[in-house]
Design a protein around this motif. Structure first.
Motif, short mmCIF file in Angstrom:
data_model
loop_
_atom_site.label_atom_id
_atom_site.label_comp_id
_atom_site.label_asym_id
_atom_site.label_seq_id
_atom_site.Cartn_x
_atom_site.Cartn_y
_atom_site.Cartn_z
N THR A 79 87.45 41.52 27.29
CA THR A 79 86.14 41.53 26.64
C THR A 79 85.22 42.67 27.05
O THR A 79 84.21 42.91 26.39
CB THR A 79 85.40 40.20 26.92
OG1 THR A 79 85.26 40.04 28.34
CG2 THR A 79 86.16 39.02 26.36
N GLY B 140 88.04 37.67 18.68
CA GLY B 140 86.63 37.32 18.77
C GLY B 140 85.84 38.30 19.60
O GLY B 140 84.68 38.62 19.30
N SER B 141 86.45 38.80 20.66
CA SER B 141 85.78 39.80 21.50
C SER B 141 85.47 41.07 20.71
O SER B 141 84.37 41.61 20.78
CB SER B 141 86.65 40.13 22.70
OG SER B 141 86.10 41.19 23.45
N HIS C 185 85.10 41.25 17.51
CA HIS C 185 84.07 40.89 16.52
C HIS C 185 82.69 40.83 17.16
O HIS C 185 81.70 41.32 16.58
CB HIS C 185 84.42 39.56 15.87
CG HIS C 185 83.54 39.20 14.72
ND1 HIS C 185 83.39 40.01 13.61
CD2 HIS C 185 82.75 38.11 14.50
CE1 HIS C 185 82.55 39.44 12.76
NE2 HIS C 185 82.15 38.29 13.28
N GLN C 186 82.59 40.25 18.35
CA GLN C 186 81.29 40.16 19.01
C GLN C 186 80.76 41.54 19.38
O GLN C 186 79.56 41.80 19.27
CB GLN C 186 81.40 39.27 20.26
CG GLN C 186 81.62 37.80 19.96
CD GLN C 186 80.52 37.19 19.11
OE1 GLN C 186 79.33 37.44 19.33
NE2 GLN C 186 80.91 36.38 18.13
N HIS C 187 81.63 42.43 19.81
CA HIS C 187 81.20 43.80 20.10
C HIS C 187 80.72 44.49 18.82
O HIS C 187 79.72 45.22 18.83
CB HIS C 187 82.33 44.61 20.73
CG HIS C 187 82.51 44.36 22.20
ND1 HIS C 187 81.51 44.63 23.12
CD2 HIS C 187 83.55 43.87 22.91
CE1 HIS C 187 81.94 44.34 24.33
NE2 HIS C 187 83.18 43.86 24.23
N SER D 61 77.36 43.06 17.89
CA SER D 61 76.34 43.57 18.82
C SER D 61 75.91 44.98 18.46
O SER D 61 74.73 45.33 18.55
CB SER D 61 76.89 43.53 20.25
OG SER D 61 75.94 44.03 21.16
N THR E 116 74.59 37.58 16.63
CA THR E 116 75.30 37.26 17.87
C THR E 116 74.31 37.09 19.01
O THR E 116 73.21 37.65 18.99
CB THR E 116 76.31 38.36 18.22
OG1 THR E 116 76.96 38.03 19.45
CG2 THR E 116 75.64 39.72 18.36
N CYS F 223 75.46 37.97 21.93
CA CYS F 223 76.03 38.95 22.86
C CYS F 223 75.29 40.28 22.75
O CYS F 223 75.80 41.26 22.16
CB CYS F 223 77.53 39.13 22.60
SG CYS F 223 78.48 37.63 22.91
N PRO G 139 79.91 39.69 25.76
CA PRO G 139 81.06 38.92 25.31
C PRO G 139 81.85 38.31 26.47
O PRO G 139 82.43 37.23 26.34
CB PRO G 139 81.90 39.95 24.55
CG PRO G 139 80.89 40.92 24.03
CD PRO G 139 79.87 41.03 25.13
N PHE H 244 80.08 35.12 27.35
CA PHE H 244 80.27 34.13 26.28
C PHE H 244 81.67 33.51 26.36
O PHE H 244 81.82 32.28 26.35
CB PHE H 244 80.05 34.79 24.92
CG PHE H 244 80.46 33.93 23.76
CD1 PHE H 244 79.87 32.70 23.53
CD2 PHE H 244 81.45 34.35 22.88
CE1 PHE H 244 80.24 31.90 22.47
CE2 PHE H 244 81.84 33.56 21.80
CZ PHE H 244 81.23 32.33 21.60
N TYR H 245 82.71 34.34 26.44
CA TYR H 245 84.07 33.82 26.43
C TYR H 245 84.45 33.16 27.75
O TYR H 245 85.26 32.23 27.77
CB TYR H 245 85.06 34.90 26.03
CG TYR H 245 85.08 35.09 24.55
CD1 TYR H 245 85.69 34.17 23.71
CD2 TYR H 245 84.40 36.15 23.96
CE1 TYR H 245 85.66 34.31 22.33
CE2 TYR H 245 84.37 36.31 22.58
CZ TYR H 245 85.00 35.38 21.78
OH TYR H 245 84.95 35.52 20.41
#
Length: 224
Positions: free
Chosen positions: A110, A187-188, A190-192, A195, A202, A204, A210, A213-214
């Motif tokens: 992440t 998902g990591s 996607h979160q980046h 962001s 998000t 994050c 991330p 979060f994870y």
């Protein structure tokens, strides 16, 4: 352990290339500068003609290494996932505690990537940005099933399997370890992406990463 792994060459599936770019200076320059150019202009605008101009070489010389830019993207993303597996092996081989090992894997998957001096011709930081923004384009195609059967995603699948094993080691009774492993990776990314481009979608951002979060999500999911 690190010194031994440092001398190993990261191997990418041979069907992603026509000629292995690691075997020549030109091949390494193609890979090095394709990463820079895709980061600068994006994958859609990227062409072998533009890459040829950047490296002062004929466009035809690039085709001797890669059939098309899709195969080049598959090569780059496969290299990244192989490098990520390499990082996991290096940083977890001495961790005996399953929870600590999984936590280290979460951190590695992440985190935003920094440069890795072991591979001087590849900028892992820029490659990480490309994977975040462009990775889905390597498999959201009509040919995905054919390419999967050929083994072009084998490195990514191997990485998912490695993470799955770490999850099972923490909680053997958890019913969905493969789904959780692939969700961690996808998902990591996607979160980046959110962001960087859609921060209101998000949590994050700013003080939350991330990784946090994870770590929280997986820790709660795997509680017995």
């Amino acid at each position: 352990m690190h010194n031994l792994l440092k001398n190993l060459q990261i191997k990418v599936h041979e069907k992603t290339y026509v000629k292995d770019p690691e075997t020549s200076d030109l091949g390494k320059r193609i890979v090095q500068n394709s990463i820079k150019l895709i980061d600068e202009i994006g994958f859609e605008a990227f062409t072998f003609k533009k890459l040829g101009t950047k490296i002062s070489s004929n466009e035809s010389s690039i085709y001797r290494y890669f059939e098309n830019k899709h195969k080049l993207l598959l090569y780059l993303t496969s290299w990244y996932w192989a490098w990520m597996e390499y990082q996991i092996v290096i940083h977890t081989f001495s961790i005996a505690n399953p929870k600590e090992k999984l936590q280290k894997i979460i951190e590695l998957i992440t985190a935003k990537t920094e440069m890795d001096s072991d591979f001087s011709h590849i900028n892992e930081k820029l490659l990480n940005k490309i994977v975040i923004g462009e990775y889905s384009k390597s498999f959201l195609t009509k040919e995905v099933d054919i390419e999967n059967k050929k083994g072009l995603f084998s490195i990514y699948k191997r990485l998912v399997s490695r993470i799955k094993e770490a999850i099972v080691a923490v909680n053997p009774e958890y019913l969905y370890p493969t789904s959780l492993a692939s969700t961690l990776i996808e998902g990591s990314l996607h979160q980046h992406f959110l962001s960087d481009h859609f921060p209101t979608l998000t949590d994050c951002e700013n003080d939350t990463t991330p990784t946090e979060f994870y770590s929280n999500l997986i820790s709660n999911v795997l509680k017995k």
